[in-house]
Structure formats: C-alpha cells, structure tokens
Design an enzyme around this catalytic site. Sequence first.
Site, short mmCIF file in Angstrom:
data_model
loop_
_atom_site.label_atom_id
_atom_site.label_comp_id
_atom_site.label_asym_id
_atom_site.label_seq_id
_atom_site.Cartn_x
_atom_site.Cartn_y
_atom_site.Cartn_z
N LYS A 78 0.86 -1.19 0.00
CA LYS A 78 0.00 0.00 0.00
C LYS A 78 0.88 1.22 0.00
CE LYS A 78 -4.06 1.91 0.35
NZ LYS A 78 -3.65 2.79 -0.78
N LYS A 102 4.98 2.22 8.31
CA LYS A 102 3.81 3.03 8.67
C LYS A 102 2.56 2.15 8.81
CE LYS A 102 3.52 6.84 6.25
NZ LYS A 102 3.16 7.84 5.21
N LYS A 114 5.38 2.15 -2.96
CA LYS A 114 5.31 3.58 -3.35
C LYS A 114 5.62 3.68 -4.82
CE LYS A 114 4.82 7.62 -1.18
NZ LYS A 114 4.22 7.82 0.14
N THR A 198 -5.08 12.66 6.67
CA THR A 198 -3.68 12.80 7.12
C THR A 198 -3.57 13.96 8.09
OG1 THR A 198 -3.05 11.94 4.95
CG2 THR A 198 -1.28 12.80 6.33
N ASN A 229 -2.52 19.34 0.97
CA ASN A 229 -3.54 18.48 1.58
C ASN A 229 -3.28 18.25 3.07
OD1 ASN A 229 -4.11 15.39 2.37
ND2 ASN A 229 -5.80 16.17 1.15
N SER A 358 -7.42 5.22 4.09
CA SER A 358 -7.33 4.47 2.83
C SER A 358 -7.78 3.03 3.07
CB SER A 358 -5.89 4.45 2.32
OG SER A 358 -5.62 5.59 1.54
#
Length: 424
Positions: A78, A102, A114, A198, A229, A358
């Site tokens: 992810k 994370k 990523k 976030t 964001n 997510s």
Amino acid sequence: MTTKTTTVPAEHQSMFDAVLARLDVAAKIYGLSDEVATILKNPQKQVKVSLPIMMDNGTMRVFEGFRTVHSTILGPSKGGIRYAMDVCDDEVKALSAWMTFKCAVANLPYGGGKGGIKCNPREMSVGELERLTKAYTTAMADVFGVDKDIPAPDMGTSGREMAWLLDAYNKTHRGNFPGVTTGKPVGLGGSLGRDAATGRGVMISTLAALAKMKLDPKKVTAAVQGFGNVGSHASRLLNEQGIKICAIGDHTATLWNENGIDIKAAIEFVKTNNNVLKGFKGGVEIKPEELLTAKVDILVPAALQNVITGEVAQNINAKLIIEGANGPTTPEADPILKDKGIIVVPDILANGGGVTVSYFEWVQNKYGRYWPEAEVNEKHDASMNAAFETVWKNAEQYNTTMRMGAYITALQKVESGIKAKGWY
Ligand code: GLU
C-alpha cells in the site's frame, strides 16, 4: 522520558540510506535478527517504466515512472504515487520502506509500496496529466491489484489522478475494481473523511503528545510548514482544538502572525488563488527557514523531506515536532533533537491517518457499503490513539525516542510475520 543516545553514521547520504540508518539503530535497540534485517533492506520488487506522452504542443516527451513494492509480508503493498521532479529509484525505494513501517505501526493488514513519475505537474496541462496517469497505470497494470498493490495520492497527486488511474485499470482488466486504489473521489467509491485524514491524524497525534506533556492545547502555539492536503487540514483541525497557528507557509510564501493566523481565511484564499498562499495578507512575510526555528511550542513539517537538518535542529525552538511529511528530519538531526529534549512524533506514526482511512476506503469498497463521515472519523481517531499509545509504551520500555519506538513497533510486527511465514 529519558532516552538512549545512538548516533547515525554520516556516510548515509541517499534517502534509502537514511531509512537504513534508522533501521540499523532500531534493529540494535530492539535486537532484530540479521535475517529479518537483511530481508527488510532489500525491497521485494522494483519496476521502472518509460512513458512516451504526446504533449499539447505536438512534441513527444518520455517520462520515467516507478513503483517499488517494499514488502507484502503483512498484506498487499500500500502506498501513494508522487508526481515531482526529484522522483527517482532511491526516493521511491525509501518511501516504500516507510510505508511498510507506517502500515505496521497503524496496525493495518498491509505491506508497503510507493510509486512516482518524474515530472512537474504544475507545468503540465490537465490533458497531459491525464494521458500520463493513464499511460503509467497501463504500464503498471500487472503490478497493481485490489489484493496485490494498492496506490493512493501523494505529493502532486489527488483524487483526480486516482479517478484516471481507476479508469485505465478498469479498462485494461475489463471490469470494475474500485478497491485497486484509494483516495478516490467520493462519487467513485472514495471514503468520506479521506481527504482530511492525514491532517486529522496529525491533529490526533498532537493532542496525544500534548496530553503526555501535560500541556493544554488552548495555551500552545504552532508553526505548520506546507499548506497542501496535509498542512491545510492539519492547520484547520489544530486550530479548531484551540491551538494558535502563528506561522504557515507553502512554496510561494511563508507568513508569521503572533496573534494567530486566520486559518479559515487562508484556506478560502488559496481556493481562489491557484492553490497558493502568495498574496494572503493574514501575517507578515518571513523567510521559509524562519518558520522551522520560530518561537512556537509545536512545529509541524508537512511539506518536503530533509528540511530539519542537523544545522536546523540546533536552532529549533519548539518542544514538540509532529512529522506530517514523510522524512522531514535527517538522521543527523535525530540525536540533536533528542539531546535538546524535543519530542518528535515520527512520520510513520504522525502521518498514518491517511493510509488508515485508505484502509477504511478499501474495506468499504470490498463490502460495498459506505459509512457516514462521523463513523470514519471515530474509527480513525481510535486507531491513531491506539498506535500512539503502543509507540509511546515501546519508547518507554526500550528507553528510547518515539521514532525508535515506532520503528520497534513496526519491526515487532513485520518480524513475527516473516518468521511465521518462513522463507525458502
Ligand atoms: N501517500 C500517503 C502516505 O504517504 C497515503 C498512502 C495511502 O493512503 O496508501 O502515507
């Protein structure tokens, strides 16, 4: 909390080396097995593609696209997709490893990945960006998958890109697979609350840290670097908790106001001003580096990596740093901040709110039912608070910093997963 000093060797230069440096320090404190350390130092899969795109002016340009799957030990990989000029193998590798840690810290059934494209999205038209996103998705069609590798937005991308990605993926695989990406627009299977998640996680981590420090949110000040964001939602949500935001900044302007910046007005301003702060009159302009060393209680770096260097760390006045960005602090700065008694809530904990929601989005896509925003936020807050407590306890137990406490939390989970699955 007293902490153990462990300096990181200066030869660590690249971003992935910075990850390895932290991993080495944590592995030593925790006592990680050499086999597991070796596995984690080598990402599982790295893909690089060339993407020829016809530009609006009729010229052809070839862009480089990347995706790294660092680990699928705890579940499908992810992690977001970044559009920026500094995107390269090394950066994507580093960010993918951080996603593994994370997700483990946030207690999600995911590994880490990523991706990114080396480009400057600010200089590209909407049509060019759509073609580039769809070309990238088609090239990565066998990498991505609902139960395999799940992208999301990151720096330079948003729900718009995720909608294009979903469209290209669906067409390539001839079906409808909303769970192949998260951070989608709400009308296409996105989750309520994902956009602000976030920033919300930054707010929850800040409140949790302030409680440990016995500080009243209504009596503290903060500086937030970045107004995209993460930074804009974080500023707004911190402000709603009574925290006075005295400095904000983006790549166009940095502002200071000792009486507190009107965050709602700043958000309204950027909405109608090309998404930039330049021209906002809510404070006096200061130099970008002055924000990091401003006289405030809390510093929230929520923009770029490597901004808190050893030199900057020496001059920081805040007593609490909440890492909204990925990798804002260099390994050299860690021991300096520790010696100054500054508490750092590390990126792999503090900005985990995004990937947590997510996960909720992905669960809702699989389930086919959608939750009200209040339910998403409630689940998010509970999950972030639980992660914070686990990290805090580990930091205490191992007599170390919160960063190391977070790495140890991740290593415990990933190590037990690796050992349970075994290897060939
Ligand atoms: N790009 C975000 C991050 O760095 C979100 C990742 C995700 O939601 O998968 O955490």
